[in-house]
Design an enzyme around this catalytic site. Sequence first.
Site, PDB file in Angstrom:
ATOM      1  N   LYS A  16     -41.011  28.098 -24.967  1.00 49.95           N
ATOM      2  CA  LYS A  16     -39.549  27.994 -25.031  1.00 49.95           C
ATOM      3  C   LYS A  16     -39.126  26.548 -25.310  1.00 49.95           C
ATOM      4  O   LYS A  16     -38.218  26.294 -26.092  1.00 49.95           O
ATOM      5  CB  LYS A  16     -38.929  28.507 -23.725  1.00 49.95           C
ATOM      6  CG  LYS A  16     -39.063  30.025 -23.571  1.00 49.95           C
ATOM      7  CD  LYS A  16     -38.678  30.517 -22.176  1.00 49.95           C
ATOM      8  CE  LYS A  16     -39.023  32.000 -22.030  1.00 49.95           C
ATOM      9  NZ  LYS A  16     -38.762  32.518 -20.676  1.00 49.95           N
ATOM     10  N   GLN A  57     -37.426  31.208 -14.485  1.00 50.24           N
ATOM     11  CA  GLN A  57     -38.624  31.893 -14.980  1.00 50.24           C
ATOM     12  C   GLN A  57     -39.120  32.889 -13.923  1.00 50.24           C
ATOM     13  O   GLN A  57     -39.358  32.505 -12.773  1.00 50.24           O
ATOM     14  CB  GLN A  57     -39.703  30.848 -15.330  1.00 50.24           C
ATOM     15  CG  GLN A  57     -40.919  31.406 -16.032  1.00 50.24           C
ATOM     16  CD  GLN A  57     -40.621  31.945 -17.439  1.00 50.24           C
ATOM     17  OE1 GLN A  57     -39.856  31.362 -18.199  1.00 50.24           O
ATOM     18  NE2 GLN A  57     -41.203  33.079 -17.778  1.00 50.24           N
ATOM     19  N   ASP A  68     -30.466  34.662 -20.031  1.00 51.24           N
ATOM     20  CA  ASP A  68     -31.429  35.775 -19.960  1.00 51.24           C
ATOM     21  C   ASP A  68     -30.696  37.112 -19.868  1.00 51.24           C
ATOM     22  O   ASP A  68     -31.329  38.167 -19.932  1.00 51.24           O
ATOM     23  CB  ASP A  68     -32.359  35.617 -18.733  1.00 51.24           C
ATOM     24  CG  ASP A  68     -33.659  34.897 -19.096  1.00 51.24           C
ATOM     25  OD1 ASP A  68     -33.998  34.862 -20.301  1.00 51.24           O
ATOM     26  OD2 ASP A  68     -34.331  34.372 -18.180  1.00 51.24           O
TER      27      ASP A  68
END
Length: 286
Positions: free
Chosen positions: A54, A98, A121
Amino acid sequence: MGARVIDGRRIAAEIRKQLAEEAKLLWEEHGVRPGLAAILVGSDPASEVYLRIKRKACEEASFEFRKYSLPENVGEEDVIELLQKLNGESSIHGIIVQLPLPPHLDENRIIASISPEKDVDGLHPVNMGRLLLGDEAITPCTPTGIITLLSKEGISLRGKHVVIINRSKIVGRPLMVMMTNRDATVTVCHSKTVNLTDHTRSADILVVAVGKPMFITEDMVKDGAVVVDVGINRVEGRIVGDVDFERVKEKASAITPVPGGVGPMTVAMLLKNVLDAAKKSLRREA
Ligand code: NAP
């Protein structure tokens, strides 16, 4: 004959190039550089790898990327405090935590502490709720990547029977809604599904995200089906999906490989969500 192998890596690279051009314009015209903050708790090696990917994608597109590494035993309130600080930072447009988190942390409570506008997200209850209501404001990256991949390949969803083997909040649940929004007829399967093969064999489009190598064999797939393999498994140092690729390829009309299929699209969609969030923040200021 063999299936068309869908090149997710190429399609994702094209999207990222486009996003980089848009980011350049945003900088030149408004002095705004899209910024992503990523929080990692502990040192799970797979999570470290995903964050490196990322970071690289962000840097290539000239986005700002900031990583916050917190110790494995960090308290929930400390994570929430950091999120609240980042919610207030104008140079950060997107925040991700994460996953998975260590078991002592309440994943849902932590995600709910991200400002919905910065939840790139797409897992915040407000964004999930809006999705369920048919308003696709910020949608989760993997389902969005799958939808985009199929659309770029000219594979229509209307009237198709889509079978998804997965009901997690990051893959199956949002994908089910997004596919339904596009007029597919969706069946969601999981570990308690009885006679799984009866379902998979009736799929025009089969999406598999189980996390078990060789889970889908050729007898489970209808002739001419489209097969989307979301699985990521490490086998003898190699990354493989959930599908017996070589055999299923002979039966399907199109198939995504692992690596090089859904994975790169997930990262491209994260960047898209960050850029969109940066643009929206500009509109809110105006
Ligand atoms: P997860 O929460 O563990 O979900 C796995 C799903 O598979 C669950 O719904 C589970 O059912 C179902 N399942 C397990 N065994 C089964 C069986 N024997 N028959 C039918 N269904 C079964 O994992 P996840 O986070 O959604 O990820 C799934 C996979 O996708 C992993 O390999 C992950 O690495 C990969 N992934 C890839 C990307 C990408 O960008 N390519 C992104 C996210 C995830 P239950 O709900 O009943 O447990």
